[in-house]
Enzyme design. Structure first.
Site, PDB file in Angstrom:
ATOM      1  N   ALA A  72       0.813  -1.212   0.000  1.00 30.23           N
ATOM      2  CA  ALA A  72       0.000   0.000   0.000  1.00 30.23           C
ATOM      3  C   ALA A  72       0.848   1.263   0.000  1.00 30.23           C
ATOM      4  O   ALA A  72       0.433   2.282  -0.560  1.00 30.23           O
ATOM      5  CB  ALA A  72      -0.933  -0.010   1.204  1.00 30.23           C
ATOM      6  N   THR A  73       2.025   1.225   0.618  1.00 24.93           N
ATOM      7  CA  THR A  73       2.870   2.421   0.630  1.00 24.93           C
ATOM      8  C   THR A  73       3.245   2.830  -0.792  1.00 24.93           C
ATOM      9  O   THR A  73       3.155   4.008  -1.159  1.00 24.93           O
ATOM     10  CB  THR A  73       4.136   2.183   1.481  1.00 24.93           C
ATOM     11  OG1 THR A  73       3.747   2.022   2.852  1.00 24.93           O
ATOM     12  CG2 THR A  73       5.095   3.352   1.370  1.00 24.93           C
ATOM     13  N   ASN A 146      -5.779   2.881  11.077  1.00 21.34           N
ATOM     14  CA  ASN A 146      -5.003   1.721  11.501  1.00 21.34           C
ATOM     15  C   ASN A 146      -4.711   1.706  12.994  1.00 21.34           C
ATOM     16  O   ASN A 146      -4.423   0.652  13.561  1.00 21.34           O
ATOM     17  CB  ASN A 146      -3.677   1.661  10.730  1.00 21.34           C
ATOM     18  CG  ASN A 146      -2.869   2.932  10.862  1.00 21.34           C
ATOM     19  OD1 ASN A 146      -3.332   4.018  10.495  1.00 21.34           O
ATOM     20  ND2 ASN A 146      -1.643   2.828  11.359  1.00 21.34           N
ATOM     21  N   GLN A 174      -7.048  -1.174   5.930  1.00 20.59           N
ATOM     22  CA  GLN A 174      -7.682  -1.838   7.063  1.00 20.59           C
ATOM     23  C   GLN A 174      -9.124  -2.262   6.782  1.00 20.59           C
ATOM     24  O   GLN A 174      -9.693  -3.043   7.540  1.00 20.59           O
ATOM     25  CB  GLN A 174      -7.652  -0.912   8.283  1.00 20.59           C
ATOM     26  CG  GLN A 174      -6.260  -0.509   8.736  1.00 20.59           C
ATOM     27  CD  GLN A 174      -5.460  -1.651   9.330  1.00 20.59           C
ATOM     28  OE1 GLN A 174      -6.022  -2.638   9.818  1.00 20.59           O
ATOM     29  NE2 GLN A 174      -4.141  -1.535   9.296  1.00 20.59           N
ATOM     30  N   SER A 191      -3.354  -3.568   0.742  1.00 21.28           N
ATOM     31  CA  SER A 191      -2.169  -4.389   0.982  1.00 21.28           C
ATOM     32  C   SER A 191      -2.599  -5.807   1.306  1.00 21.28           C
ATOM     33  O   SER A 191      -3.483  -6.013   2.148  1.00 21.28           O
ATOM     34  CB  SER A 191      -1.355  -3.800   2.141  1.00 21.28           C
ATOM     35  OG  SER A 191      -0.144  -4.491   2.307  1.00 21.28           O
ATOM     36  N   HIS A 193      -1.196  -8.310   2.922  1.00 24.00           N
ATOM     37  CA  HIS A 193      -0.929  -8.944   4.218  1.00 24.00           C
ATOM     38  C   HIS A 193      -1.851  -8.455   5.331  1.00 24.00           C
ATOM     39  O   HIS A 193      -1.814  -8.976   6.440  1.00 24.00           O
ATOM     40  CB  HIS A 193       0.548  -8.779   4.611  1.00 24.00           C
ATOM     41  CG  HIS A 193       0.944  -7.432   5.111  1.00 24.00           C
ATOM     42  ND1 HIS A 193       1.097  -7.158   6.449  1.00 24.00           N
ATOM     43  CD2 HIS A 193       1.270  -6.300   4.453  1.00 24.00           C
ATOM     44  CE1 HIS A 193       1.486  -5.902   6.601  1.00 24.00           C
ATOM     45  NE2 HIS A 193       1.602  -5.364   5.392  1.00 24.00           N
ATOM     46  N   THR A 229       9.585  -6.860 -12.708  1.00 25.23           N
ATOM     47  CA  THR A 229       8.989  -8.181 -12.887  1.00 25.23           C
ATOM     48  C   THR A 229       8.002  -8.481 -11.782  1.00 25.23           C
ATOM     49  O   THR A 229       8.319  -8.369 -10.595  1.00 25.23           O
ATOM     50  CB  THR A 229      10.083  -9.264 -12.905  1.00 25.23           C
ATOM     51  OG1 THR A 229      11.011  -8.969 -13.952  1.00 25.23           O
ATOM     52  CG2 THR A 229       9.481 -10.642 -13.127  1.00 25.23           C
ATOM     53  N   CYS A 311       4.217   0.849  12.286  1.00 28.15           N
ATOM     54  CA  CYS A 311       5.106   1.597  11.387  1.00 28.15           C
ATOM     55  C   CYS A 311       5.862   2.695  12.118  1.00 28.15           C
ATOM     56  O   CYS A 311       6.851   3.214  11.613  1.00 28.15           O
ATOM     57  CB  CYS A 311       4.302   2.200  10.242  1.00 28.15           C
ATOM     58  SG  CYS A 311       3.414   0.956   9.282  1.00 28.15           S
TER      59      CYS A 311
END
Length: 365
Positions: A72-73, A146, A174, A191, A193, A229, A311
């Protein structure tokens, strides 16, 4: 160990792991091909990516495209920098409780971009009737915070952004797979994960008609917007996780709701940070004034929870989110975040609460 840090990351779903394994091929397999190669192995890998793209696209509104990123960043940076005006007349509006990916990106562009910060109320919410100044190029407000879990009025804020003549970006990290996607957003960052997929893969959804300039240059892969890639294994895992989130979303939500109510009972007397009503109930951010959180975490080493955003951990600074809702530095530093979800059990919530409450009692609280 008991894992209660679902806002930082989520356990990899077995179904996502299984989907990944095929594309982690060894020298005797036919599944390690570069998806950008024209031969049969490359076409197989490319087909797997496109199948997963459709699964991930189901998380979003129908009138857009999915661009895979490293997370996401990167997606947020691509959205903010990729839509900036080239003449240096940019103005972006962001909420005071955005993730560092948004705030730091805005600060990094300060020579060419003015960043307006939209305040939140003591409940952690941007006002629905917020007026975005005319000419604001981009407004960025997250769907679910978050740190404190508050759900923002993103549909109304998107309309305000459009009325000002600009785009609306939503960090839905989230909320993806848990809540309906923000229907009026122009770009949405997610994201894998955070919804039981693998780390290292995310996506930016872009509404049809929104033009973005590439920020990574090279071979022109990923629709010319993100050279490099692609990983069939990571993307296959992302796709499987997205499919699973949609298939059992109601079941997951009911499970989280039951855990929330039990946790609230167990932590009776602790103050809730952020709105209890407009909130994702898998996020429980609590405070006990006078609590030494560092000592608490040291004494509860079998419970994985957070003192704030992962973070920003280790910075020593009070949470900018908790300060934005009016907490003092001392109150912010006396707060903990418990995050739970699909694989958390009621027994784990009860055992974690017993350990935390006992450690707090040792501090005289």
């Amino acid at each position: 160990m008991i894992y209660l840090d679902y806002q930082a990351t989520t356990p990899l779903a077995p179904e996502a792991r299984e989907a990944m394994l095929r594309w982690l091929g060894g020298p005797e397999s036919d599944t390690f091909g570069n998806p950008h190669s024209p031969h049969r192995m490359g076409r197989m890998a490319a087909a797997a990516i496109e199948a997963a793209r459709e699964q991930v696209a189901a998380l979003f509104p129908p009138d857009g495209r999915v661009i895979f990123t490293s997370g996401a960043t990167e997606a947020i940076n691509l959205a903010i920098k990729g839509t900036a005006r080239g003449d240096g007349t940019n103005t972006i509006a962001v909420s005071a409780i955005e993730h560092a990916a948004v705030l730091d990106c805005g600060h990094a562009m300060r020579e060419t971009t003015e960043m307006l910060v939209l305040p939140v109320d003591p409940h952690g919410l941007v006002a629905e009737d917020t007026v975005i100044p005319e000419g604001t190029q981009l407004t960025a407000v997250m769907q679910v915070n978050n740190e404190i879990g508050t759900i923002q009025p993103v549909e109304e804020l998107a309309e305000a952004a459009h009325a000002a003549g600009g785009w609306f970006l939503c960090d839905a990290v989230q909320g993806a797979g848990k809540l309906a996607p923000p229907a009026h957003a122009d770009m949405i960052a997610v994201s894998a994960h955070k919804l039981h997929g693998p780390k290292g893969i995310g996506a930016l959804w872009v509404r049809d008609g929104v033009d973005i300039a590439p920020q990574t240059h090279g071979g022109g892969q990923e629709q010319g917007l993100r050279s490099g890639t692609l990983s069939p294994a990571l993307i296959a895992g992302f796709g499987a996780a997205a499919r699973l989130a949609l298939a059992q979303g109601q079941e997951d939500a009911a499970h989280v709701e039951a855990l929330w109510h039990r946790a609230r009972e167990l932590f009776d007397g602790w103050e809730l940070n952020g709105s209890a009503e407009h909130r994702w109930h898998g996020n429980l951010n609590l405070r006990k004034d006078g609590l030494d959180v560092a000592r608490l975490m040291s004494e509860c080493r079998s419970v994985m929870f957070s003192a704030g955003s992962a973070c920003a951990s280790g910075s020593g600074r009070p949470s900018h989110v908790l300060r934005a809702i009016g907490l003092t530095d001392a109150q912010a530093k006396s707060s903990i975040r418990l995050g739970f979800g699909r694989y958390t059990t009621a027994q784990e919530i009860e055992a974690a609460a017993a350990a935390i409450l006992a450690a707090a009692k040792e501090q005289g609280l």
